[in-house]
Design a protein around this motif. Sequence first.
Motif, PDB file in Angstrom:
ATOM      1  N   UNK A 259       6.492   2.536 -19.178  1.00  0.00           N
ATOM      2  CA  UNK A 259       6.562   3.922 -18.439  1.00  0.00           C
ATOM      3  C   UNK A 259       5.267   3.815 -17.618  1.00  0.00           C
ATOM      4  N   UNK A 260       5.432   4.957 -16.647  1.00  0.00           N
ATOM      5  CA  UNK A 260       4.226   4.990 -15.520  1.00  0.00           C
ATOM      6  C   UNK A 260       3.525   6.317 -15.996  1.00  0.00           C
ATOM      7  N   UNK A 261       2.294   6.420 -15.973  1.00  0.00           N
ATOM      8  CA  UNK A 261       1.464   7.575 -16.069  1.00  0.00           C
ATOM      9  C   UNK A 261       0.511   7.792 -14.699  1.00  0.00           C
ATOM     10  N   UNK A 262       1.121   8.853 -14.207  1.00  0.00           N
ATOM     11  CA  UNK A 262       0.355   9.295 -12.802  1.00  0.00           C
ATOM     12  C   UNK A 262       0.594  10.745 -12.605  1.00  0.00           C
ATOM     13  N   UNK A 263      -0.290  11.163 -11.590  1.00  0.00           N
ATOM     14  CA  UNK A 263      -0.197  12.632 -11.254  1.00  0.00           C
ATOM     15  C   UNK A 263       1.085  13.158 -10.824  1.00  0.00           C
ATOM     16  N   UNK A 264       1.448  14.362 -11.070  1.00  0.00           N
ATOM     17  CA  UNK A 264       2.762  15.063 -10.823  1.00  0.00           C
ATOM     18  C   UNK A 264       3.114  15.008  -9.512  1.00  0.00           C
ATOM     19  N   UNK A 265       2.358  15.275  -8.334  1.00  0.00           N
ATOM     20  CA  UNK A 265       2.671  15.257  -6.970  1.00  0.00           C
ATOM     21  C   UNK A 265       3.304  13.917  -6.690  1.00  0.00           C
ATOM     22  N   UNK A 266       2.459  12.825  -7.068  1.00  0.00           N
ATOM     23  CA  UNK A 266       3.016  11.388  -6.808  1.00  0.00           C
ATOM     24  C   UNK A 266       4.636  11.354  -7.282  1.00  0.00           C
ATOM     25  N   UNK A 267       4.660  11.668  -8.706  1.00  0.00           N
ATOM     26  CA  UNK A 267       5.881  11.386  -9.128  1.00  0.00           C
ATOM     27  C   UNK A 267       7.000  12.044  -8.410  1.00  0.00           C
ATOM     28  N   UNK A 268       6.754  13.407  -8.081  1.00  0.00           N
ATOM     29  CA  UNK A 268       7.726  14.204  -7.599  1.00  0.00           C
ATOM     30  C   UNK A 268       8.425  13.625  -6.389  1.00  0.00           C
ATOM     31  N   UNK A 269       7.409  12.986  -5.590  1.00  0.00           N
ATOM     32  CA  UNK A 269       7.902  12.364  -4.287  1.00  0.00           C
ATOM     33  C   UNK A 269       8.606  11.125  -4.699  1.00  0.00           C
ATOM     34  N   UNK A 270       8.206  10.308  -5.761  1.00  0.00           N
ATOM     35  CA  UNK A 270       9.132   9.157  -6.129  1.00  0.00           C
ATOM     36  C   UNK A 270      10.273   9.636  -6.710  1.00  0.00           C
ATOM     37  N   UNK A 271      10.064  10.661  -7.289  1.00  0.00           N
ATOM     38  CA  UNK A 271      11.888  10.925  -7.845  1.00  0.00           C
ATOM     39  C   UNK A 271      12.711  11.594  -6.920  1.00  0.00           C
ATOM     40  N   UNK A 272      12.341  11.765  -5.738  1.00  0.00           N
ATOM     41  CA  UNK A 272      12.861  12.397  -4.673  1.00  0.00           C
ATOM     42  C   UNK A 272      13.911  11.394  -4.233  1.00  0.00           C
ATOM     43  N   UNK A 273      13.679   9.983  -4.364  1.00  0.00           N
ATOM     44  CA  UNK A 273      14.550   8.788  -4.063  1.00  0.00           C
ATOM     45  C   UNK A 273      15.097   7.971  -5.186  1.00  0.00           C
ATOM     46  N   UNK A 274      14.357   8.329  -6.167  1.00  0.00           N
ATOM     47  CA  UNK A 274      14.889   7.397  -7.417  1.00  0.00           C
ATOM     48  C   UNK A 274      15.614   8.091  -8.268  1.00  0.00           C
ATOM     49  N   UNK A 275      16.857   7.670  -8.689  1.00  0.00           N
ATOM     50  CA  UNK A 275      17.449   8.767  -9.680  1.00  0.00           C
ATOM     51  C   UNK A 275      17.514   7.903 -11.117  1.00  0.00           C
ATOM     52  N   UNK A 276      17.175   6.925 -11.206  1.00  0.00           N
ATOM     53  CA  UNK A 276      17.248   6.451 -12.617  1.00  0.00           C
ATOM     54  C   UNK A 276      16.079   6.638 -13.437  1.00  0.00           C
ATOM     55  N   UNK A 277      15.129   7.369 -12.898  1.00  0.00           N
ATOM     56  CA  UNK A 277      13.725   7.769 -13.727  1.00  0.00           C
ATOM     57  C   UNK A 277      13.535   9.165 -13.775  1.00  0.00           C
ATOM     58  N   UNK A 326      10.824  17.477  -1.609  1.00  0.00           N
ATOM     59  CA  UNK A 326      12.009  16.903  -1.070  1.00  0.00           C
ATOM     60  C   UNK A 326      13.362  16.960  -1.688  1.00  0.00           C
ATOM     61  N   UNK A 327      14.254  16.878  -1.014  1.00  0.00           N
ATOM     62  CA  UNK A 327      15.549  17.020  -1.857  1.00  0.00           C
ATOM     63  C   UNK A 327      16.287  15.496  -1.442  1.00  0.00           C
ATOM     64  N   UNK A 328      16.242  14.996  -2.557  1.00  0.00           N
ATOM     65  CA  UNK A 328      16.662  13.759  -2.547  1.00  0.00           C
ATOM     66  C   UNK A 328      17.968  13.430  -3.604  1.00  0.00           C
ATOM     67  N   UNK A 329      18.149  12.621  -4.610  1.00  0.00           N
ATOM     68  CA  UNK A 329      18.912  12.674  -5.380  1.00  0.00           C
ATOM     69  C   UNK A 329      18.568  13.881  -6.463  1.00  0.00           C
ATOM     70  N   UNK A 330      19.521  14.925  -6.621  1.00  0.00           N
ATOM     71  CA  UNK A 330      19.165  15.749  -7.494  1.00  0.00           C
ATOM     72  C   UNK A 330      19.637  15.556  -9.134  1.00  0.00           C
ATOM     73  N   UNK A 331      18.767  15.409  -9.642  1.00  0.00           N
ATOM     74  CA  UNK A 331      18.927  14.987 -11.004  1.00  0.00           C
ATOM     75  C   UNK A 331      18.387  15.865 -12.416  1.00  0.00           C
ATOM     76  N   UNK A 332      19.262  16.163 -12.996  1.00  0.00           N
ATOM     77  CA  UNK A 332      18.348  17.150 -14.251  1.00  0.00           C
ATOM     78  C   UNK A 332      17.405  16.410 -14.913  1.00  0.00           C
ATOM     79  N   UNK A 333      16.236  16.698 -15.129  1.00  0.00           N
ATOM     80  CA  UNK A 333      15.287  15.948 -16.096  1.00  0.00           C
ATOM     81  C   UNK A 333      15.302  16.651 -17.603  1.00  0.00           C
TER      82      UNK A 333
END
Length: 436
Positions: A259-277, A326-333
Amino acid sequence: MPGTDIISGYCIDVFVAAVNLLPYPIPYKFIPFGDGHQNPNYNKLVELVASGDFDAAVGDISIVTNRTKIVDFTQPYIDSGLVILAPVKQHHSDAWAFLQPFTVEMWCVTGVFFLVVGAVVWILEHRINDQFRGPPKRQIVTVFWFSFSTLFFAHKETTVSTLGRAVLIIWLFVVLIIQSSYTASLTSILTVQHLSSPVKGIDSLIHSNDPIGIQVGSFAENYLVEELGIARSRLKVLGTPEEYARALELGPSNDGVAAVIDEQPYIEIFLSTECSFAIVGSQFTRNGWGFAFPRDSSLAVDLSTAILALSENGDLQRIHDKWLTRSGCTQSTDLESDRLDLGSFWGLFLICGMACTVALIIYFFLMLRQFLRHYPVEETDSSGQGSSRSARSLHSFFSFVDEKEEDVKNRSKRKQMQQAGNNNADIESEHRFVSP
Ligand code: GLY
């Protein structure tokens, strides 16, 4: 922007908007810090402000204790707690999905209660209800059939005793709750998209030995080592979002990370393009980003007031939405929800268990009273001694309980009439004897 003097971004926009609210003008010039590829070390940046190399630091700098000892921060302009980023898999339901709503423990306890309630109702009804009488085999089938048909409120046997009815009504309430929880949970399992991750939360991560990714230069490293007691050797420093994705894809067994531990704003930007996490759990620290100024700087105070004004007039949110939503891949968390376990239902089982126990105790005392009335102590204990006498009494008590109530009453009525007849005959013969 690289190769130009124009510097832009979320933190820069917040700073410019705050400076514009100051009642006096301040001239400023942005000097980029770092090599433009990898994140610089934030502690170093703060130290350069403390040493006077920079007049201030504008950026995504987290406000943490060891930094506040050497510089003054403005009010935080964004909430930025640490979260866990982990790989997720879509959970597909299989042929055994109908078993998933409950844990094994919950299934076992529910099954046991069905049988217990069936047995208790049988005991309470057996003496007075013909539907609960008959050859032993038929009675066993009746107990099973009765108890499991209550699951669908389809039991055909009527309960006639007050105690039996009381136990049954409480049990039907328990069945109603269990049945509706099962239906709701199964519906969610079969219809809602479920994601599952090998990482369940910060506690499971701390207690495993898997490597954890952190952002280069972030305060997260010190926090994980000093506050959470995670060995420094388990932390893997990652510099870019691509490194995050690669390390997570490789996994802990292939020199990657769990796993990666980081601050939420960075992760939200990351997740806007990465759908498998996905983010697992919620933020487990409360932090914020602020601008750093040398100690006792009046600018830190004035900019704090300006940041509060930006927050109140909605500009802070507008800048946030411009850069960070950002709207990227929309996936339920919505990660795999836990199964319904005994913890959520033990109160109901306790009430039902207590109702069964109280009903059995009351029934036992009622039977004992009737038994003593129909078979007075002298009658049952007239011969024999000690243990054989009490074994005989116990045996006649159980035979009494097993007998149909109507038969017992008829027999005792017959006995009374017989006694009355004998008494009359005695009186008559006495009368003949004294008459001339
Ligand atoms: N936002 C990263 C840090 O300040 O350490």
